[in-house]
Write an enzyme that holds these catalytic residues in place. Structure first.
Site, PDB file in Angstrom:
ATOM      1  N   TYR A  74       2.790  -2.676  17.761  1.00  0.00           N
ATOM      2  CA  TYR A  74       3.672  -3.500  16.923  1.00  0.00           C
ATOM      3  C   TYR A  74       3.928  -4.851  17.590  1.00  0.00           C
ATOM      4  CZ  TYR A  74       7.780  -4.682  14.042  1.00  0.00           C
ATOM      5  OH  TYR A  74       8.676  -5.297  13.197  1.00  0.00           O
ATOM      6  N   HIS A 125      15.110   2.812   4.835  1.00  0.00           N
ATOM      7  CA  HIS A 125      14.475   4.129   4.787  1.00  0.00           C
ATOM      8  C   HIS A 125      15.388   5.142   5.490  1.00  0.00           C
ATOM      9  CE1 HIS A 125      11.470   7.222   5.221  1.00  0.00           C
ATOM     10  NE2 HIS A 125      10.610   6.505   4.533  1.00  0.00           N
ATOM     11  N   LYS A 129      -5.214 -20.799   3.109  1.00  0.00           N
ATOM     12  CA  LYS A 129      -6.138 -21.902   3.396  1.00  0.00           C
ATOM     13  C   LYS A 129      -6.930 -22.290   2.139  1.00  0.00           C
ATOM     14  CE  LYS A 129     -10.425 -22.396   5.955  1.00  0.00           C
ATOM     15  NZ  LYS A 129     -11.423 -21.436   6.428  1.00  0.00           N
ATOM     16  N   ARG A 130      -7.418 -21.276   1.421  1.00  0.00           N
ATOM     17  CA  ARG A 130      -8.172 -21.567   0.193  1.00  0.00           C
ATOM     18  C   ARG A 130      -7.294 -22.280  -0.828  1.00  0.00           C
ATOM     19  NH1 ARG A 130      -8.719 -18.995  -4.674  1.00  0.00           N
ATOM     20  NH2 ARG A 130      -7.810 -17.017  -4.009  1.00  0.00           N
ATOM     21  N   LYS A 144       2.205  -8.301  16.361  1.00  0.00           N
ATOM     22  CA  LYS A 144       3.027  -9.399  15.818  1.00  0.00           C
ATOM     23  C   LYS A 144       2.821 -10.668  16.643  1.00  0.00           C
ATOM     24  CE  LYS A 144       5.492  -7.548  12.394  1.00  0.00           C
ATOM     25  NZ  LYS A 144       5.570  -8.110  11.043  1.00  0.00           N
ATOM     26  N   ASN A 203       0.837  -1.210   0.000  1.00  0.00           N
ATOM     27  CA  ASN A 203       0.000   0.000   0.000  1.00  0.00           C
ATOM     28  C   ASN A 203       0.870   1.258   0.000  1.00  0.00           C
ATOM     29  OD1 ASN A 203       0.972   0.149   2.584  1.00  0.00           O
ATOM     30  ND2 ASN A 203      -1.014   0.387   3.586  1.00  0.00           N
ATOM     31  N   GLY A 233       6.880   1.765   2.097  1.00  0.00           N
ATOM     32  CA  GLY A 233       7.636   1.298   0.929  1.00  0.00           C
ATOM     33  C   GLY A 233       7.522   2.308  -0.194  1.00  0.00           C
TER      34      GLY A 233
HETATM   35  P1  NAD Z   1       9.391  -1.550   5.609  1.00  0.00           P
HETATM   36  O1  NAD Z   1       8.569  -0.533   6.314  1.00  0.00           O
HETATM   37  O2  NAD Z   1      10.475  -1.082   4.717  1.00  0.00           O
HETATM   38  O3  NAD Z   1       8.442  -2.523   4.768  1.00  0.00           O
HETATM   39  C1  NAD Z   1       7.133  -2.816   5.099  1.00  0.00           C
HETATM   40  C2  NAD Z   1       6.293  -2.722   3.824  1.00  0.00           C
HETATM   41  O4  NAD Z   1       4.938  -3.057   4.127  1.00  0.00           O
HETATM   42  C3  NAD Z   1       6.289  -1.319   3.223  1.00  0.00           C
HETATM   43  O5  NAD Z   1       6.551  -1.399   1.845  1.00  0.00           O
HETATM   44  C4  NAD Z   1       4.880  -0.817   3.512  1.00  0.00           C
HETATM   45  O6  NAD Z   1       4.436   0.144   2.568  1.00  0.00           O
HETATM   46  C5  NAD Z   1       4.092  -2.112   3.484  1.00  0.00           C
HETATM   47  N1  NAD Z   1       2.825  -2.063   4.236  1.00  0.00           N
HETATM   48  C6  NAD Z   1       2.607  -1.578   5.480  1.00  0.00           C
HETATM   49  N2  NAD Z   1       1.327  -1.735   5.830  1.00  0.00           N
HETATM   50  C7  NAD Z   1       0.714  -2.354   4.783  1.00  0.00           C
HETATM   51  C8  NAD Z   1      -0.613  -2.785   4.533  1.00  0.00           C
HETATM   52  N3  NAD Z   1      -1.581  -2.617   5.440  1.00  0.00           N
HETATM   53  N4  NAD Z   1      -0.881  -3.383   3.341  1.00  0.00           N
HETATM   54  C9  NAD Z   1       0.077  -3.549   2.402  1.00  0.00           C
HETATM   55  N5  NAD Z   1       1.356  -3.150   2.576  1.00  0.00           N
HETATM   56  C10 NAD Z   1       1.662  -2.565   3.755  1.00  0.00           C
HETATM   57  O7  NAD Z   1       9.956  -2.540   6.711  1.00  0.00           O
HETATM   58  P2  NAD Z   1      10.977  -3.748   6.590  1.00  0.00           P
HETATM   59  O8  NAD Z   1      12.135  -3.435   7.437  1.00  0.00           O
HETATM   60  O9  NAD Z   1      11.187  -4.128   5.171  1.00  0.00           O
HETATM   61  O10 NAD Z   1      10.141  -4.908   7.319  1.00  0.00           O
HETATM   62  C11 NAD Z   1       9.448  -5.925   6.598  1.00  0.00           C
HETATM   63  C12 NAD Z   1       8.841  -6.898   7.575  1.00  0.00           C
HETATM   64  O11 NAD Z   1       9.864  -7.505   8.360  1.00  0.00           O
HETATM   65  C13 NAD Z   1       7.856  -6.258   8.560  1.00  0.00           C
HETATM   66  O12 NAD Z   1       6.769  -7.132   8.747  1.00  0.00           O
HETATM   67  C14 NAD Z   1       8.666  -6.140   9.817  1.00  0.00           C
HETATM   68  O13 NAD Z   1       7.848  -6.175  10.958  1.00  0.00           O
HETATM   69  C15 NAD Z   1       9.589  -7.333   9.726  1.00  0.00           C
HETATM   70  N6  NAD Z   1      10.830  -7.115  10.502  1.00  0.00           N
HETATM   71  C16 NAD Z   1      11.809  -6.289  10.020  1.00  0.00           C
HETATM   72  C17 NAD Z   1      12.965  -6.092  10.781  1.00  0.00           C
HETATM   73  C18 NAD Z   1      14.093  -5.223  10.310  1.00  0.00           C
HETATM   74  O14 NAD Z   1      15.087  -5.091  11.035  1.00  0.00           O
HETATM   75  N7  NAD Z   1      14.043  -4.621   9.143  1.00  0.00           N
HETATM   76  C19 NAD Z   1      13.100  -6.720  12.040  1.00  0.00           C
HETATM   77  C20 NAD Z   1      12.058  -7.522  12.489  1.00  0.00           C
HETATM   78  C21 NAD Z   1      10.934  -7.729  11.703  1.00  0.00           C
HETATM   79  N1  UDP Z   2      -9.529 -14.364   2.302  1.00  0.00           N
HETATM   80  C1  UDP Z   2      -8.817 -13.686   1.336  1.00  0.00           C
HETATM   81  N2  UDP Z   2      -8.485 -14.342   0.185  1.00  0.00           N
HETATM   82  C2  UDP Z   2      -8.827 -15.640  -0.046  1.00  0.00           C
HETATM   83  C3  UDP Z   2      -9.549 -16.325   0.966  1.00  0.00           C
HETATM   84  C4  UDP Z   2      -9.876 -15.662   2.131  1.00  0.00           C
HETATM   85  O1  UDP Z   2      -8.482 -12.525   1.488  1.00  0.00           O
HETATM   86  O2  UDP Z   2      -8.483 -16.167  -1.112  1.00  0.00           O
HETATM   87  C5  UDP Z   2      -9.879 -13.665   3.528  1.00  0.00           C
HETATM   88  C6  UDP Z   2     -11.360 -13.595   3.751  1.00  0.00           C
HETATM   89  O3  UDP Z   2     -11.754 -12.240   3.623  1.00  0.00           O
HETATM   90  C7  UDP Z   2     -11.574 -14.070   5.139  1.00  0.00           C
HETATM   91  C8  UDP Z   2     -10.187 -14.292   5.729  1.00  0.00           C
HETATM   92  O4  UDP Z   2      -9.333 -14.391   4.603  1.00  0.00           O
HETATM   93  O5  UDP Z   2     -12.211 -13.096   5.930  1.00  0.00           O
HETATM   94  C9  UDP Z   2     -10.085 -15.535   6.555  1.00  0.00           C
HETATM   95  O6  UDP Z   2     -10.446 -16.630   5.762  1.00  0.00           O
HETATM   96  P1  UDP Z   2     -11.030 -17.951   6.425  1.00  0.00           P
HETATM   97  O7  UDP Z   2     -11.342 -18.909   5.331  1.00  0.00           O
HETATM   98  O8  UDP Z   2     -10.150 -18.415   7.497  1.00  0.00           O
HETATM   99  O9  UDP Z   2     -12.298 -17.425   7.172  1.00  0.00           O
HETATM  100  P2  UDP Z   2     -13.812 -17.195   6.767  1.00  0.00           P
HETATM  101  O10 UDP Z   2     -13.866 -16.936   5.307  1.00  0.00           O
HETATM  102  O11 UDP Z   2     -14.444 -18.467   7.155  1.00  0.00           O
HETATM  103  O12 UDP Z   2     -14.162 -16.016   7.599  1.00  0.00           O
END
Ligand code: NAD
Ligand code: UDP
Ligand code: UDP
Length: 318
Positions: A150, A186, A110-111, A154, A39, A43
């Protein structure tokens, strides 16, 4: 669903982020098709601009808190802001991303009956009372503090992964990632490596929080990506959680000196207050990764730091 292509199709959520962009690159080099979902909260397109136009690469602007229907063979779930400045900007969205994002990606797995890897974090250990941290340590986490969105997000994602595994027999892979650094970090994420490098290259003061004696271990991004790929391709019964990080421990004051040396900067070191809940010590025990995956980091700070500095120089000081 029947398929015509023999190429493995990998979905990388958070694929335009720091780690995600390196993972997309590596998976393409392995011959996979890659769908990068992001999103663009933290990133950027710039992180993946060199991949745009690649025949096997596709980007979807999508927020993982909403359902996603695509056909793939494996999921790397990395979407989540990772640095305190970013994840505390909109803490409710951070928890939603970890929790609703995990539910949606697990629903997808799962699907499709496909394996799914979760980028978890050493933050699940909180401010640890056990050192170094092994995977069986349950952690010491504040549930209501500014880092909780966070840490607890997690932790809940890990819970969901294990419940989908037990309840729906999903093949899960949970990686607990420790501090990782490298090119494409970043520049303003407030993390210690990026802050120190930016400050040193700009000739600004280096901000050492607290007394500088707190420790961290720093894993170079290439090593981490190797670990994630090995984990994804491990035997079905390997679920993790598995620590991935570099066990070599440095104090933050030592890191400041290393950055000054490697940049040749004349910046001064200044002290600033310690952030809330700042862990004193952090170092992974990577015995499990070594045993299960045959993985261990090979790039020392002395090699990885200059590579990272060269990247920052070319991006911001050219
Ligand atoms: P980052 O912020 O550079 O990357 C995270 C990415 O996720 C970004 O591109 C951001 O735009 C995207 N994003 C955030 N929310 C989103 C959403 N709701 N839907 C779609 N995209 C979304 O961070 P990173 O350092 O690359 O970390 C990547 C993953 O690794 C994260 O899950 C982070 O928690 C985990 N992690 C990283 C480190 C580290 O040291 N870099 C350590 C522990 C865990
Ligand atoms: N989901 C998705 N993509 C898929 C299948 C499921 O994004 O291809 C999402 C869907 O919106 C659902 C969630 O994953 O709410 C959890 O799926 P699950 O089958 O566990 O639960 P249910 O559909 O029974 O709520
Ligand atoms: N830190 C510091 N100066 C900075 C940024 C961070 O001294 O400009 C310290 C911070 O207080 C912490 C350590 O460096 O003790 C690592 O911080 P970071 O935010 O990079 O990672 P995390 O705390 O999540 O491990």
């Amino acid at each position: 669903m029947p398929r015509y292509s023999l190429q493995k199709r990998s979905l990388v959520t958070g694929g335009a982020g720091f780690l995600g962009s390196h993972l997309c690159e590596r998976l393409l080099a392995m011959g996979n098709e890659v769908i990068c979902v992001d999103n663009f909260f933290t990133g950027t397109r710039r992180n993946i601009e060199h991949l745009i136009g690649h025949q096997r690469f596709e980007i979807l602007r999508h927020d993982v808190t909403f359902p996603l229907y695509v056909e793939v063979d494996e999921i790397y779930n990395l979407a989540c802001p990772a640095s305190p400045i970013h994840y505390q900007f909109d803490p409710v969205q951070t928890t939603k991303t970890s929790v609703s994002g995990a539910i949606n990606m697990l629903g997808l797995a799962k699907r499709l009956r496909i394996p799914i890897l979760q980028a978890s974090t050493s933050e699940v250990y909180g401010n640890p009372t056990v050192h170094p941290q092994t995977e069986d340590y349950w952690g010491n986490v504040n549930p209501i503090g500014p880092r909780s969105c966070y840490d607890e997000g997690k932790r809940c994602a890990e819970t969901l992964f294990f419940d989908y595994h037990r309840q729906h027999q999903i093949r899960i892979k949970v990686a607990r990632i420790f501090n990782t650094y490298g090119p494409r970090m970043h520049p303003r994420d407030g993390r210690v490596v990026s802050n120190f490098i930016m400050q040193a290259l700009a000739g600004e003061d280096i901000t050492l929080y607290g007394d500088g004696r707190q420790t961290r271990s720093f894993c170079f991004v290439d090593d981490l990506i190797d670990g994630l790929i090995k984990l994804m391709n491990s035997a079905d019964e390997v679920t993790g959680p598995v620590n991935l990080g570099n066990p070599e421990e440095f104090s933050i004051a030592e890191l400041a000196d290393l950055v000054l040396q490697a940049t040749g900067s004349k910046s001064r070191i200044v002290f600033a207050p310690s952030p809330v809940d700042d862990p004193r010590q952090r170092r992974p025990d990577v015995t499990l990764a070594r045993t299960l995956l045959g993985w261990e980091p090979v790039v020392p700070l002395a090699i990885g730091l200059p590579r990272t500095i060269a990247d920052f120089r070319s991006r911001f000081f050219a």
